[in-house]
Enzyme design. Structure first.
Site, short mmCIF file in Angstrom:
data_model
loop_
_atom_site.label_atom_id
_atom_site.label_comp_id
_atom_site.label_asym_id
_atom_site.label_seq_id
_atom_site.Cartn_x
_atom_site.Cartn_y
_atom_site.Cartn_z
N HIS A 146 0.83 -1.21 0.00
CA HIS A 146 0.00 0.00 0.00
C HIS A 146 0.87 1.26 0.00
CE1 HIS A 146 -3.15 -2.89 1.46
NE2 HIS A 146 -3.82 -2.22 0.55
N VAL A 149 3.26 3.51 -5.48
CA VAL A 149 3.35 2.74 -6.73
C VAL A 149 2.04 1.97 -6.96
CG1 VAL A 149 4.71 1.08 -8.06
CG2 VAL A 149 5.84 2.51 -6.36
N HIS A 150 1.48 1.44 -5.88
CA HIS A 150 0.16 0.79 -5.99
C HIS A 150 -0.88 1.81 -6.47
CE1 HIS A 150 -3.57 -1.26 -5.04
NE2 HIS A 150 -3.86 -0.37 -4.10
#
Length: 420
Positions: A146, A149-150
């Site tokens: 989390h 990038v997520h």
């Protein structure tokens, strides 16, 4: 006023520091938790947090988000990738490296431009960039899964879904902006632990949101705080900004996995009755909620190399929570015990019970477009690979068993995992 707005979000998690990432002084101290809940205390904490960002500039430490004027080769490669941002095999990990960890900011600037949102809403480019940096910085880079990038990955997926012909022809600029903003901010300030953990440790956020969609409410309120603080939409009429804030909340709250069945049943009903009218704002909003839910859990539908990385990252985050629970002598949460919960078994269960039902309905909605078919094909192939890896694990455990027999618990697990 702005600091108070942020204060109401309850953002008091330990932002930068060593593992375990959140301030555990708050977890088991209800008196202190209540004190922190006061506006004055929260305002002071948040003011310090913003001061921290400003003081880095004053000391001449340039924040990472300004460092993507790097090497021309990297810039060229990043630009080339952006020209293919609508492709499903887009490698967000590579893009993040090419932008020096600024995948979310760079992607959002590009997509807002591509979709004509900057011009349509008369957005100030400097203010817009500053807001995107605030969002990116409010993700915790220490989280294996989390993190920003997520968020960038979900935003790229949302961009792909917004281009699906069944949806695209009806979308307004407001719909598109809401979809992209919700995708970018849907997990902002995620502490790296789940809702049950916050509840059982009596975290102040659980009390603040009365144990209901705790993290999602926090992500939404944090986003509103940053929107107001940045004054990005200050030039728009008040009723317009209020509507944007409410719809952002509705979208982000839809990502609560506990509400999965609620949305699936409603989607199935619409599809069976063929009564979706995308000319109506209400139905469009519902499909934006479904699109965001798909984008949020689309990792198993990516190409194997990307999907596997995400699977390992999310399981690493689960295991870290399990280690914390063990350390604090709490019951270890489901999927968080590294000794019992393997990556293949976690992924097969996730794909079977959560991902497949949603994406099969999404494919039905889109009319089995090339993208939907592609995603379902990846999903089936990836599930088969995890099954193969699970069999290898069980074969290995059988050969290591002194008696040469599979234990009853191993056999039961194997049988459960092979149930379609």
């Amino acid at each position: 006023g702005d600091a108070r707005v942020r204060g109401q979000t309850g953002v008091v998690s330990e932002r930068r520091g060593s593992y375990p990432f959140i301030d555990f002084r708050l977890l088991n101290n209800t008196t202190l938790s209540g004190e922190i809940g006061t506006k004055k205390k929260v305002k002071r904490l948040l003011s310090f947090q913003r001061y921290f960002h400003a003081s880095r500039l004053l000391r001449g430490i340039v924040p990472q988000a300004s460092l993507y004027l790097l090497d021309e080769d990297y810039l060229g490669q990043a630009r080339h990738m952006l020209s293919k941002v609508g492709m499903w095999d887009f490698d967000i990990f590579l893009f993040d490296r090419l932008t020096n960890g600024n995948s979310l900011v760079t992607l959002l600037c590009h997509l807002f431009n591509v979709h004509g949102l900057i011009h349509h809403f008369q957005l100030d480019m400097v203010t817009l960039h500053r807001f995107f940096v605030m969002v990116q910085e409010d993700y915790h880079s220490q989280n294996p899964y989390h993190n920003a990038v997520h968020a960038a990955d979900v935003t790229q997926a949302m961009h792909c879904y917004l281009r699906e012909p069944k949806l695209a022809s009806f979308l307004t600029p407001s719909d598109i902006m809401l979809g992209l903003l919700a995708a970018a901010a849907h997990d902002v300030d995620h502490p790296g632990v789940n809702q049950p953990f916050l509840i059982k440790t009596k975290h102040h956020l659980a009390s603040l949101y009365q144990n209901v969609s705790v993290l999602e409410n926090h992500h939404w309120r944090s986003t509103i705080g940053m929107l107001r603080e940045s004054r990005l939409l200050a030039h728009l009429p008040k009723e317009v900004t209020q509507n944007i804030e409410q719809q952002l909340g509705s979208l982000i709250l839809a990502t609560d996995i506990n509400r999965q069945n609620e949305f699936l049943i409603r989607l199935k009903s619409h599809l069976d009755n063929q009564d979706l009218r995308l000319e109506d704002a209400q139905d469009r909003h519902f499909m934006l909620q479904i699109a965001l839910k798909c984008a949020d859990i689309c990792n198993p539908c990516r190409v194997w190399d990307l999907s596997k990385q995400w699977s390992e990252r999310v399981c690493e985050e689960f295991y870290r929570q399990g280690d914390l629970e063990q350390k604090f002598e709490l019951e270890i949460s489901p999927l968080c015990n590294q000794q019992k919960d393997t990556v293949p078994s976690i992924q097969i269960g996730f794909m079977t019970y959560i991902v497949e039902p949603l994406f099969e309905r999404w494919a039905q909605f889109t009319g089995n477009t090339p993208l939907s078919e592609n995603m379902l094909n990846h999903l089936r192939r990836n599930k088969a690979k995890w099954r193969s890896l699970l069999h290898k694990q069980h074969s290995s455990s059988r050969s290591n068993d002194h008696s040469g027999q599979v234990t009853s618990s191993q056999e039961q697990t194997l049988n459960e995992e092979e149930t379609p």
